[in-house]
Design a protein around this motif. Structure first.
Motif, mmCIF file in Angstrom:
data_model
loop_
_atom_site.group_PDB
_atom_site.id
_atom_site.type_symbol
_atom_site.label_atom_id
_atom_site.label_comp_id
_atom_site.label_asym_id
_atom_site.label_seq_id
_atom_site.Cartn_x
_atom_site.Cartn_y
_atom_site.Cartn_z
ATOM 1 N N GLU A 87 0.814 -1.220 0.000
ATOM 2 C CA GLU A 87 0.000 0.000 0.000
ATOM 3 C C GLU A 87 0.846 1.267 0.000
ATOM 4 O OE1 GLU A 87 -4.032 0.406 2.028
ATOM 5 O OE2 GLU A 87 -2.769 1.595 3.354
ATOM 6 N N LEU A 95 0.605 3.936 -3.027
ATOM 7 C CA LEU A 95 0.137 5.311 -2.864
ATOM 8 C C LEU A 95 1.188 6.303 -3.342
ATOM 9 C CD1 LEU A 95 -1.572 5.034 0.652
ATOM 10 C CD2 LEU A 95 -2.690 5.066 -1.593
ATOM 11 N N ARG A 96 2.447 5.996 -3.079
ATOM 12 C CA ARG A 96 3.522 6.891 -3.517
ATOM 13 C C ARG A 96 3.589 6.962 -5.047
ATOM 14 N NH1 ARG A 96 7.208 4.883 -0.515
ATOM 15 N NH2 ARG A 96 7.956 3.339 -2.014
ATOM 16 N N SER A 129 1.197 6.217 -7.091
ATOM 17 C CA SER A 129 -0.061 6.797 -7.570
ATOM 18 C C SER A 129 0.001 8.319 -7.542
ATOM 19 C CB SER A 129 -1.239 6.306 -6.713
ATOM 20 O OG SER A 129 -1.399 4.911 -6.830
ATOM 21 N N ALA A 130 0.571 8.865 -6.470
ATOM 22 C CA ALA A 130 0.694 10.326 -6.366
ATOM 23 C C ALA A 130 1.556 10.869 -7.503
ATOM 24 C CB ALA A 130 1.292 10.700 -5.011
ATOM 25 N N GLU A 141 -10.385 4.108 -9.464
ATOM 26 C CA GLU A 141 -9.558 3.736 -8.321
ATOM 27 C C GLU A 141 -10.407 3.130 -7.206
ATOM 28 O OE1 GLU A 141 -6.428 3.525 -8.184
ATOM 29 O OE2 GLU A 141 -5.883 4.623 -10.011
ATOM 30 N N THR A 191 -7.961 0.124 1.201
ATOM 31 C CA THR A 191 -7.091 0.996 0.418
ATOM 32 C C THR A 191 -7.891 2.089 -0.285
ATOM 33 O OG1 THR A 191 -5.537 -0.831 0.067
ATOM 34 C CG2 THR A 191 -5.360 1.021 -1.440
ATOM 35 N N PRO A 233 -7.382 5.800 1.429
ATOM 36 C CA PRO A 233 -6.144 6.553 1.155
ATOM 37 C C PRO A 233 -5.904 6.849 -0.321
ATOM 38 C CG PRO A 233 -5.641 4.301 1.859
ATOM 39 C CD PRO A 233 -7.090 4.524 2.120
ATOM 40 N N ILE A 234 -6.287 5.937 -1.237
ATOM 41 C CA ILE A 234 -6.057 6.246 -2.655
ATOM 42 C C ILE A 234 -7.002 7.358 -3.107
ATOM 43 C CG2 ILE A 234 -7.622 4.447 -3.508
ATOM 44 C CD1 ILE A 234 -4.390 5.778 -5.163
ATOM 45 N N THR A 235 -8.191 7.415 -2.539
ATOM 46 C CA THR A 235 -9.110 8.504 -2.871
ATOM 47 C C THR A 235 -8.542 9.841 -2.423
ATOM 48 O OG1 THR A 235 -11.063 7.066 -2.740
ATOM 49 C CG2 THR A 235 -11.432 9.433 -2.498
ATOM 50 N N LYS A 236 -7.912 9.855 -1.259
ATOM 51 C CA LYS A 236 -7.297 11.093 -0.759
ATOM 52 C C LYS A 236 -6.145 11.539 -1.661
ATOM 53 C CE LYS A 236 -8.557 10.587 4.115
ATOM 54 N NZ LYS A 236 -9.506 11.726 4.043
ATOM 55 N N VAL A 237 -5.396 10.586 -2.194
ATOM 56 C CA VAL A 237 -4.313 10.917 -3.118
ATOM 57 C C VAL A 237 -4.879 11.603 -4.359
ATOM 58 C CG1 VAL A 237 -2.602 9.931 -4.708
ATOM 59 C CG2 VAL A 237 -2.701 9.140 -2.344
#
Length: 363
Positions: free
Chosen positions: A207, A211-212, A214-215, A245, A257, A260-264
């Motif tokens: 994860e 996330l990194r 993905s950003a 996503e 997940t 956090p991916i939505t927040k990204v």
């Protein structure tokens, strides 16, 4: 009447029977024989050759060892047998597949290991209930999960390749290619399962790097897409990516997940560019208001409400434009005379109010 005997022992008195206690000490050779039988059975299960085994007999033998205080021998022996199998066979086969169907081989080995540990757990059920609980050690099944984690998943080349493979497949799908979602789902589920009630392994192994990356991906995509498209097209793309996503997390990543991916995405696609999108010339909020683009206004408002200050930025732009339109109704011509009659002026304001009331209702 002559006294009766049971197991060679005389009866204490008429009408009473004394049963000889089961011996609490076992001959070492007998213990070795039982363990050899159980060890062979465990190895056969791991080799998927269990069809000829008598699980009832194996259970009785394991029960006997634990009953006679040889639980430690059985538990440590099990750990050694499972470890040897994972290191000498499973780890070797998975490492050999690094460049050829890696995820497929790893998932197959994982599934087979789970099946084997369920069978072994059933044989050693009494040890789980007595020895494991009395000594506060991992259950048979959990021990198997931990050993698979330590000797297979966290074997250095496998560990590195697994993370890279999962990230690569996600990137391919984002690019529009079809990937084997079931394989990714199985691998992600495995990372959660070997955490034994915790998501830490999944978080650290997948994860966080997911996330990194993905950003980084969405940072570049948002810049490129803004440079090439109108605000209307951009917000539709953001809406689509948010859905993609969320679906990805629910379908084949761990469902947790999704948050956090939505927040990204909200940060990289909305927060970082919301002022630019709202004020975009010939396509931003003012353009939408002037051309009655109610669907676009509704989409933009919905997206901007997801992030701090987003709603306020859209309100400010709309308010400024509304004031400009209001002033245009009371503007004067070059001679200082009002451009409109009082009736036209009042009707214009009414029309303006109706127009924006419609935006409020429909957008």
């Amino acid at each position: 009447m002559s006294s009766l005997r049971l197991g060679g022992q005389p009866r204490a008195s008429a009408g009473k029977m004394r049963i000889r206690a089961f011996p609490m000490n076992m001959d070492e050779r007998y213990v070795n024989d039982i363990w050899a039988l159980l060890k062979n059975a465990i190895e056969e299960i791991q080799r998927k050759n269990n069809s000829g085994l008598s699980f009832e007999e194996l259970y009785r033998n394991a029960y006997t060892m634990v009953l006679h205080k040889h639980g430690e021998r059985l538990y440590s022996g099990l750990r050694q047998v499972v470890t040897e199998h994972l290191v000498s066979k499973v780890q070797v086969e998975v490492e050999a597949s690094l460049n050829n169907n890696f995820l497929g081989v790893l998932n197959t080995m994982w599934t087979e290991h789970q099946t084997a540990m369920v069978m072994i757990r059933d044989i050693l059920m009494y040890m789980d209930r007595v020895y494991v609980q009395q000594n506060g050690v991992d259950s048979v099944y959990d021990m198997g999960l931990i050993l698979f984690r330590d000797h297979v998943v966290h074997s250095l080349p496998i560990h590195q390749h697994l993370s890279a493979t999962l990230l690569y497949l996600v990137a391919k799908e984002r690019g529009g290619e079809v990937v084997d979602r079931i394989s990714v789902k199985t691998a992600c589920s495995m990372l959660v399962t070997i955490g034994i009630g915790s998501r830490n392994i999944y978080i650290q192994d997948f994860e966080i790097p997911f996330l990194r990356e993905s950003a980084d991906f969405y940072q570049l995509e948002s810049q490129r897409f803004l440079a090439e498209n109108s605000a209307s097209v951009y917000i539709r793309k953001v809406e689509s990516r948010l859905k993609e996503e969320a679906d990805r997390a629910r379908f084949y990543l761990d469902q947790e997940t999704e948050v956090p991916i939505t927040k990204v995405l909200e940060k990289e696609l909305i927060s970082e560019h919301m002022k630019e999108v709202v004020e975009m010339e010939n396509s931003g909020v003012i353009h939408m208001l002037e051309h009655g683009r109610e669907d676009d206004l509704a989409c933009m408002y919905k997206l901007l409400c997801r992030v701090p200050e987003g709603r306020q930025i859209m309100i400010s732009a709309t308010s400024a434009h509304l004031r400009d339109e209001g002033r245009s109704h009371v503007s004067e011509d070059e001679n200082g005379e009002a451009n409109r009659s009082p009736v036209a002026y009042i009707q214009g304001l009414i029309n303006l109010k109706d127009k924006y009331d419609g935006y409020l209702r429909n957008s």
